[in-house]
Design a protein around this motif. Structure first.
Motif, PDB file in Angstrom:
ATOM      1  N   GLY A  26       0.910  -1.191  -0.015  1.00 48.39           N
ATOM      2  CA  GLY A  26       0.140   0.023   0.056  1.00 48.39           C
ATOM      3  C   GLY A  26       0.924   1.374  -0.042  1.00 48.39           C
ATOM      4  O   GLY A  26       0.565   2.126  -0.681  1.00 48.39           O
ATOM      5  N   TRP A  27       1.748   1.127   0.758  1.00 45.13           N
ATOM      6  CA  TRP A  27       2.848   2.450   0.826  1.00 45.13           C
ATOM      7  C   TRP A  27       3.515   2.818  -0.629  1.00 45.13           C
ATOM      8  O   TRP A  27       3.563   3.706  -1.099  1.00 45.13           O
ATOM      9  N   GLU A  28       4.073   1.581  -0.955  1.00 44.53           N
ATOM     10  CA  GLU A  28       4.727   1.491  -2.530  1.00 44.53           C
ATOM     11  C   GLU A  28       3.770   2.102  -3.488  1.00 44.53           C
ATOM     12  O   GLU A  28       4.043   2.784  -4.193  1.00 44.53           O
ATOM     13  N   GLN A  29       2.416   1.657  -3.676  1.00 44.29           N
ATOM     14  CA  GLN A  29       1.462   2.276  -4.331  1.00 44.29           C
ATOM     15  C   GLN A  29       1.197   3.401  -4.419  1.00 44.29           C
ATOM     16  O   GLN A  29       0.776   4.172  -5.236  1.00 44.29           O
ATOM     17  N   ARG A  30       1.433   4.288  -3.054  1.00 47.69           N
ATOM     18  CA  ARG A  30       1.054   5.525  -2.688  1.00 47.69           C
ATOM     19  C   ARG A  30       2.216   6.478  -2.750  1.00 47.69           C
ATOM     20  O   ARG A  30       2.067   7.595  -2.473  1.00 47.69           O
ATOM     21  N   GLY A  31       3.526   5.794  -2.980  1.00 50.53           N
ATOM     22  CA  GLY A  31       4.638   6.673  -3.251  1.00 50.53           C
ATOM     23  C   GLY A  31       5.145   6.968  -1.926  1.00 50.53           C
ATOM     24  O   GLY A  31       6.101   7.680  -1.740  1.00 50.53           O
ATOM     25  N   ILE A  32       5.027   6.196  -0.922  1.00 52.14           N
ATOM     26  CA  ILE A  32       5.295   6.577   0.494  1.00 52.14           C
ATOM     27  C   ILE A  32       6.909   5.653   0.649  1.00 52.14           C
ATOM     28  O   ILE A  32       6.795   4.214   0.429  1.00 52.14           O
ATOM     29  N   ARG A  33       7.646   6.375   0.894  1.00 52.00           N
ATOM     30  CA  ARG A  33       9.114   5.606   1.211  1.00 52.00           C
ATOM     31  C   ARG A  33       9.636   5.553   2.515  1.00 52.00           C
ATOM     32  O   ARG A  33      10.759   5.123   2.680  1.00 52.00           O
ATOM     33  N   ASP A  43      -0.185   9.973   7.649  1.00 53.24           N
ATOM     34  CA  ASP A  43      -1.041   9.040   7.006  1.00 53.24           C
ATOM     35  C   ASP A  43      -1.754   7.891   8.004  1.00 53.24           C
ATOM     36  O   ASP A  43      -1.003   7.626   8.982  1.00 53.24           O
ATOM     37  N   THR A  69      -2.212   5.085   7.923  1.00 54.99           N
ATOM     38  CA  THR A  69      -1.679   3.405   8.194  1.00 54.99           C
ATOM     39  C   THR A  69      -0.394   3.555   9.007  1.00 54.99           C
ATOM     40  O   THR A  69       0.108   2.681   9.450  1.00 54.99           O
TER      41      THR A  69
END
Length: 131
Positions: free
Chosen positions: A85-92, A101, A103
């Motif tokens: 989910g983080w990868e899909q939303r660009g959270i690194r 966020d 999550t």
């Protein structure tokens, strides 16, 4: 015995402590190889004992910092979906101090106190350390 710090960082490969008798004679040397809480060591073994963890659903390159009280089974069950989910939303990256966020609160409840993603030669890889 009197114990005095020996390794002051002035040279490489110095032992940590010197042991002296009451009359001041050097009687021994001590090298400390690990100073860690038993629960933290056990957690580290559980999450890292089988080498690198690979989740095919992730781009990977994640480095996670865990609380010593982390429960491994719930963490490992939730981890692929959380990180995907983080990868899909660009959270690194994630820090326990960041509430931007929703999550992130879930991550903290799972025992994650910080996370960073960077490039990797091993797609899907996740690495753990204990804070």
């Amino acid at each position: 015995m009197n114990v005095r710090q020996h390794d002051d960082g002035s040279e490489s490969a110095m032992h940590d402590l010197n042991l002296f008798s009451q009359d001041g004679a050097l009687r021994g040397a001590v090298e400390i190889s690990a100073a860690a809480d038993g629960d933290s060591i056990e957690l580290w073994k559980l999450v890292n004992g089988h080498g690198r963890r690979i989740y095919s659903s992730l781009a990977g390159g994640w480095f996670l910092r865990l609380q010593p009280s982390t429960r491994v089974k719930p963490l490992l069950q939730a981890l692929p979906a959380l990180l995907a989910g983080w990868e899909q939303r660009g959270i690194r990256e994630f820090s326990r101090w960041d509430g931007s966020d929703p999550t992130f609160a879930r991550a903290f409840k799972l025992g994650i106190v910080g996370a960073d993603q960077s490039g990797t030669d091993f797609p899907g890889s996740v690495y753990f350390t204990i804070e």
